[in-house]
Motif scaffolding. Structure first.
Motif, PDB file in Angstrom:
ATOM      1  N   ASN A 139      -2.089 -33.192   1.243  1.00  0.00           N
ATOM      2  CA  ASN A 139      -1.887 -33.206   2.477  1.00  0.00           C
ATOM      3  C   ASN A 139      -2.602 -31.966   3.037  1.00  0.00           C
ATOM      4  N   VAL A 140      -3.249 -31.890   4.189  1.00  0.00           N
ATOM      5  CA  VAL A 140      -3.926 -30.770   4.789  1.00  0.00           C
ATOM      6  C   VAL A 140      -3.545 -30.756   5.951  1.00  0.00           C
ATOM      7  N   VAL A 141      -3.239 -29.358   6.509  1.00  0.00           N
ATOM      8  CA  VAL A 141      -3.122 -29.124   7.909  1.00  0.00           C
ATOM      9  C   VAL A 141      -3.924 -27.725   8.014  1.00  0.00           C
ATOM     10  N   LEU A 142      -4.787 -27.980   9.023  1.00  0.00           N
ATOM     11  CA  LEU A 142      -5.720 -26.851   9.521  1.00  0.00           C
ATOM     12  C   LEU A 142      -4.855 -26.134  10.531  1.00  0.00           C
TER      13      LEU A 142
ATOM     14  N   VAL B  38       5.175 -25.696   7.818  1.00  0.00           N
ATOM     15  CA  VAL B  38       4.876 -26.835   7.044  1.00  0.00           C
ATOM     16  C   VAL B  38       5.277 -26.481   5.740  1.00  0.00           C
ATOM     17  N   GLU B  39       5.665 -25.678   5.343  1.00  0.00           N
ATOM     18  CA  GLU B  39       6.033 -25.342   3.782  1.00  0.00           C
ATOM     19  C   GLU B  39       4.811 -25.786   3.000  1.00  0.00           C
ATOM     20  N   ALA B  40       3.650 -24.952   3.380  1.00  0.00           N
ATOM     21  CA  ALA B  40       2.563 -25.470   2.645  1.00  0.00           C
ATOM     22  C   ALA B  40       2.515 -24.918   0.929  1.00  0.00           C
TER      23      ALA B  40
ATOM     24  N   MET C 214       3.557 -18.713   0.751  1.00  0.00           N
ATOM     25  CA  MET C 214       2.970 -19.380  -0.245  1.00  0.00           C
ATOM     26  C   MET C 214       1.817 -18.640  -0.821  1.00  0.00           C
ATOM     27  N   PRO C 215       1.445 -18.853  -2.052  1.00  0.00           N
ATOM     28  CA  PRO C 215       0.070 -18.267  -2.526  1.00  0.00           C
ATOM     29  C   PRO C 215      -1.052 -18.551  -1.621  1.00  0.00           C
ATOM     30  N   SER C 216      -1.634 -17.559  -1.179  1.00  0.00           N
ATOM     31  CA  SER C 216      -2.665 -17.427  -0.102  1.00  0.00           C
ATOM     32  C   SER C 216      -3.800 -16.602  -0.653  1.00  0.00           C
ATOM     33  N   ILE C 217      -4.842 -17.249  -0.285  1.00  0.00           N
ATOM     34  CA  ILE C 217      -6.216 -16.578  -0.263  1.00  0.00           C
ATOM     35  C   ILE C 217      -6.995 -16.543   0.844  1.00  0.00           C
ATOM     36  N   LEU C 218      -7.909 -15.597   0.891  1.00  0.00           N
ATOM     37  CA  LEU C 218      -8.920 -15.351   2.005  1.00  0.00           C
ATOM     38  C   LEU C 218     -10.219 -15.209   1.164  1.00  0.00           C
TER      39      LEU C 218
END
Length: 150
Positions: free
Chosen positions: A16-19, A39-41, A106-110
């Motif tokens: 599932n992808v949410v931009l 959206v609880e990504a 959630m785990p997040s990266i840039l």
């Protein structure tokens, strides 16, 4: 175009992808973080290209929040895939206090995919073939991370 390539790969994998932005229209960084949380990504990936006004640099680097150990795991897996698939210089993973990695739950990266200020890297970044490698590397990093936590 890079994000759309990544989106297509992730969707083809059944993800599932949410931009958080569409084209040049985007909310502020807090709104993007709030959307990801709402959206609880499972993961959050912010994609960028670096630029230096002075000095020279090239390569790929990924940032995550120091208070999110899982973000560090996602960063390392993604960095490894990106460097292996592209042959770009490995600038490593680093912690930094960016809104989109700090404010997401959630785990997040840039991800910094390269330096537009480096003429050779800029030329590569503008090609479909290199963008496909980058998108594939991010997708594999995300997939490997998610497979380890499912």
């Amino acid at each position: 175009s890079m994000v759309k390539k990544l989106e297509a790969i992730l969707l083809a994998q059944g993800d599932n992808v949410v931009l958080t932005r569409d084209g040049e229209t985007a909310g502020d960084l807090y709104e993007r973080s709030e959307l990801a949380n709402a959206v609880e990504a499972d993961v959050f990936v912010s994609i960028h290209c670096n630029y230096l006004e002075k000095g020279e640099a090239n390569g790929i680097e990924i940032y995550y929040d120091s208070n999110n150990a899982e973000g560090g795991v996602l960063a390392k897996k993604t960095q490894s895939w990106l460097v292996n698939m592209t042959g770009a210089k490995d600038r490593g993973t680093r912690t930094e206090d960016f809104i989109v990695t700090r404010e997401t739950t959630m785990p997040s990266i840039l991800v910094e995919l390269g330096y537009l200020s480096d003429s050779t890297e800029r030329a590569r970044l503008l090609t479909d073939s290199y963008q496909n490698l980058l998108a594939g590397g991010i997708a594999r990093g995300v997939r490997e991370y998610l497979a380890g936590v499912e």
